[in-house]
Enzyme design. Sequence first.
Site, PDB file in Angstrom:
ATOM      1  N   GLY A   1       0.823  -1.209   0.000  1.00 35.35           N
ATOM      2  CA  GLY A   1       0.000   0.000   0.000  1.00 35.35           C
ATOM      3  C   GLY A   1       0.857   1.260   0.000  1.00 35.35           C
ATOM      4  O   GLY A   1       1.815   1.366  -0.782  1.00 35.35           O
TER       5      GLY A   1
ATOM      6  N   GLY B   1       4.747   1.123  -0.141  1.00 38.67           N
ATOM      7  CA  GLY B   1       5.510   0.776  -1.353  1.00 38.67           C
ATOM      8  C   GLY B   1       5.487  -0.711  -1.626  1.00 38.67           C
ATOM      9  O   GLY B   1       4.462  -1.357  -1.463  1.00 38.67           O
TER      10      GLY B   1
ATOM     11  N   THR C   1      -8.911   1.534  -5.059  1.00 41.53           N
ATOM     12  CA  THR C   1      -9.395   0.329  -5.759  1.00 41.53           C
ATOM     13  C   THR C   1      -8.556   0.123  -7.023  1.00 41.53           C
ATOM     14  O   THR C   1      -8.427   1.043  -7.835  1.00 41.53           O
ATOM     15  CB  THR C   1     -10.883   0.494  -6.159  1.00 41.53           C
ATOM     16  OG1 THR C   1     -11.621   0.888  -5.017  1.00 41.53           O
ATOM     17  CG2 THR C   1     -11.440  -0.798  -6.734  1.00 41.53           C
TER      18      THR C   1
ATOM     19  N   GLY D   1      -3.320  -2.263  -6.748  1.00 42.73           N
ATOM     20  CA  GLY D   1      -2.490  -3.447  -6.982  1.00 42.73           C
ATOM     21  C   GLY D   1      -2.479  -3.819  -8.462  1.00 42.73           C
ATOM     22  O   GLY D   1      -1.438  -4.190  -9.012  1.00 42.73           O
ATOM     23  N   ASP D   2      -3.618  -3.713  -9.107  1.00 41.78           N
ATOM     24  CA  ASP D   2      -3.697  -4.046 -10.536  1.00 41.78           C
ATOM     25  C   ASP D   2      -2.852  -3.083 -11.364  1.00 41.78           C
ATOM     26  O   ASP D   2      -2.160  -3.489 -12.302  1.00 41.78           O
ATOM     27  CB  ASP D   2      -5.149  -3.986 -11.024  1.00 41.78           C
ATOM     28  CG  ASP D   2      -6.023  -4.974 -10.288  1.00 41.78           C
ATOM     29  OD1 ASP D   2      -5.496  -6.023  -9.865  1.00 41.78           O
ATOM     30  OD2 ASP D   2      -7.217  -4.689 -10.121  1.00 41.78           O
TER      31      ASP D   2
ATOM     32  N   SER E   1      -2.455   6.665 -10.195  1.00 47.38           N
ATOM     33  CA  SER E   1      -3.809   6.102 -10.373  1.00 47.38           C
ATOM     34  C   SER E   1      -4.673   6.247  -9.126  1.00 47.38           C
ATOM     35  O   SER E   1      -5.882   6.428  -9.240  1.00 47.38           O
ATOM     36  CB  SER E   1      -3.690   4.666 -10.869  1.00 47.38           C
ATOM     37  OG  SER E   1      -4.175   3.771  -9.948  1.00 47.38           O
TER      38      SER E   1
HETATM   39  P1  ATP Z   1      -6.140  -3.452  -4.542  1.00 46.51           P
HETATM   40  O1  ATP Z   1      -6.579  -4.813  -4.067  1.00 46.51           O
HETATM   41  O2  ATP Z   1      -7.000  -2.340  -4.035  1.00 46.51           O
HETATM   42  O3  ATP Z   1      -5.899  -3.390  -6.000  1.00 46.51           O
HETATM   43  P2  ATP Z   1      -3.626  -4.142  -3.292  1.00 46.51           P
HETATM   44  O4  ATP Z   1      -3.914  -4.401  -1.853  1.00 46.51           O
HETATM   45  O5  ATP Z   1      -3.439  -5.295  -4.189  1.00 46.51           O
HETATM   46  O6  ATP Z   1      -4.710  -3.150  -3.895  1.00 46.51           O
HETATM   47  P3  ATP Z   1      -1.700  -2.222  -2.444  1.00 46.51           P
HETATM   48  O7  ATP Z   1      -0.575  -2.897  -1.775  1.00 46.51           O
HETATM   49  O8  ATP Z   1      -2.707  -1.526  -1.583  1.00 46.51           O
HETATM   50  O9  ATP Z   1      -2.355  -3.259  -3.449  1.00 46.51           O
HETATM   51  O10 ATP Z   1      -1.165  -1.132  -3.466  1.00 46.51           O
HETATM   52  C1  ATP Z   1      -0.418  -1.483  -4.617  1.00 46.51           C
HETATM   53  C2  ATP Z   1       0.590  -0.401  -4.886  1.00 46.51           C
HETATM   54  O11 ATP Z   1      -0.115   0.828  -5.177  1.00 46.51           O
HETATM   55  C3  ATP Z   1       1.506  -0.080  -3.715  1.00 46.51           C
HETATM   56  O12 ATP Z   1       2.570  -0.996  -3.630  1.00 46.51           O
HETATM   57  C4  ATP Z   1       1.910   1.340  -4.072  1.00 46.51           C
HETATM   58  O13 ATP Z   1       2.889   1.345  -5.082  1.00 46.51           O
HETATM   59  C5  ATP Z   1       0.614   1.930  -4.661  1.00 46.51           C
HETATM   60  N1  ATP Z   1      -0.197   2.569  -3.619  1.00 46.51           N
HETATM   61  C6  ATP Z   1      -1.255   2.048  -2.964  1.00 46.51           C
HETATM   62  N2  ATP Z   1      -1.750   2.914  -2.072  1.00 46.51           N
HETATM   63  C7  ATP Z   1      -1.004   4.042  -2.175  1.00 46.51           C
HETATM   64  C8  ATP Z   1      -0.998   5.319  -1.522  1.00 46.51           C
HETATM   65  N3  ATP Z   1      -1.871   5.604  -0.553  1.00 46.51           N
HETATM   66  N4  ATP Z   1      -0.051   6.217  -1.891  1.00 46.51           N
HETATM   67  C9  ATP Z   1       0.847   5.931  -2.863  1.00 46.51           C
HETATM   68  N5  ATP Z   1       0.892   4.762  -3.509  1.00 46.51           N
HETATM   69  C10 ATP Z   1      -0.007   3.812  -3.180  1.00 46.51           C
HETATM   70  O1  RIB Z   2      -8.492  -5.084  -7.809  1.00 41.33           O
HETATM   71  C1  RIB Z   2      -9.629  -4.297  -7.993  1.00 41.33           C
HETATM   72  C2  RIB Z   2     -10.687  -5.071  -8.714  1.00 41.33           C
HETATM   73  O2  RIB Z   2     -11.096  -6.145  -7.901  1.00 41.33           O
HETATM   74  C3  RIB Z   2     -11.942  -4.272  -9.001  1.00 41.33           C
HETATM   75  O3  RIB Z   2     -11.881  -3.594 -10.237  1.00 41.33           O
HETATM   76  C4  RIB Z   2     -13.028  -5.310  -8.923  1.00 41.33           C
HETATM   77  O4  RIB Z   2     -13.569  -5.640 -10.167  1.00 41.33           O
HETATM   78  C5  RIB Z   2     -12.402  -6.521  -8.238  1.00 41.33           C
HETATM   79  O5  RIB Z   2     -12.309  -7.575  -9.098  1.00 41.33           O
END
Ligand code: ATP
Ligand code: RIB
Length: 296
Positions: free
Chosen positions: A212, A215, A238, A241-242, A272
Site C-alpha cells: 500500500g 511501497g 481500488t 495493486g492491478d 492512479s
Molecule cells: P487493490 O486490491 O486495491 O488493487 P492491493 O492491496 O493489491 O490493492 P496495495 O498494496 O494496496 O495493493 O497497493 C499497490 C501499490 O499501489 C503499492 O505498492 C503502491 O505502489 C501503490 N499505492 C497504494 N496505495 C497508495 C498510496 N496511498 N499512496 C501511494 N501509492 C499507493
Molecule cells: O483489484 C480491484 C478489482 O477487484 C476491481 O476492479 C473489482 O472488479 C475486483 O475484481
Amino acid sequence: MNHIVVIGSCNIDISVTADKRPKAGETIIGQKLSVSPGGKGANQAVAAAKLGANVSMVGAIGQDAYGQLMKDTLKACYIDTTYLVERADTSTGTAHITLAEGDNSIIVIAGANATVDKSLIDKAWPTIEKTDLVLVQNEIPLATIGYILKQCYDHGIPVLLNPAPAMTMPQEWLAYASYITPNEHECQALFPGLSKEAIYSLTNDRLLITLGSQGVGYVRNNQLHIVPAFKVSPVDTTGAGDTFNGAFAYAIVNGQKKEDAIRFANAVAALSVQKMGAQGGMPTLDQVKQFLAERS
Ligand code: ATP
Ligand code: RIB
C-alpha cells in the site's frame, strides 16, 4: 518485446460511497453511485496498454450491456480481444464495491469469469506461446490457473502470478511463476503458517509484496528490500495493486531491471490512486515520465 497476455477477469464495478459501512441488518443512506469497468484481469491489461504495451486479453464476458461496455473499453485501449469470448448462458462478472472510511470492501460475482477454462487457454495458445509475459490473477477458476502456470513453465513462457484475491493454492504451482505479487494479506493466505524466512527461501527472489502506501517489498538473497511508494493524497485505491502489476509487467517486458521496474510501477500506481475508479486514474507513459521528473 513489449507483448503481454493477460488471462483473467473482466468485471463491471458497481461502487457506492458512504460515510460508514452498514452493520449487519442496518440500512444507511450513501452518497454516490458509479458503474465502471474493472476486474483484476482487465485492470492489469488496461494499465499496461495505456503505458504502450501490446496487450492481448484472454477472458470471458456475458452477452449483455456490461459485456459490451467491457469490450468497448478494452478496444479503446487497443487491446486485442480475439480470445475474449462471449457466453450466452451467463452474465458479465460484477464487483459490488463500498467505499467508506478511507477503504474499499468488495463482493465479486464471477459470472462469465467462472467459464475461463482449459479449453479457452488451448484456443488462445497460438497467442500465449508467442508472448513475452503472461499475467494471471485469482479471479478465474483455480484449476485454470494451475493449467496456465504448468503449460507456460513447460514452454518457457514467463508468468507473473498476482494471487489476488487471497486464496491458498498448491505450493508446487508457485515454482512455475517468474514473479509472485501478493499484498501482505494475500501473502499470508498463500503461505499459511510459514515464517518469513521460509517464504523468502521457497520463492527464491521471485516474490514482490505490495505494501500500500509503504511501497513494495522485494526479496533478494532471502532479504526483503523496500522500494518506497510516492507520497500522494489518495482518492480511491481500488485497483492500486492491478495498476502496479500492469505497470511492472510493462517495465519488465521493456527491459527494465527489477528494482527500476518497481519504482516505475509505484509511480504509475501513485498516479492512479489519485482518481476515482480502478481504471479512472491509470496514466499514460508521458504522464508517468512527467511525474517522475517532478519527483527526482
Ligand atoms: P487493490 O486490491 O486495491 O488493487 P492491493 O492491496 O493489491 O490493492 P496495495 O498494496 O494496496 O495493493 O497497493 C499497490 C501499490 O499501489 C503499492 O505498492 C503502491 O505502489 C501503490 N499505492 C497504494 N496505495 C497508495 C498510496 N496511498 N499512496 C501511494 N501509492 C499507493
Ligand atoms: O483489484 C480491484 C478489482 O477487484 C476491481 O476492479 C473489482 O472488479 C475486483 O475484481
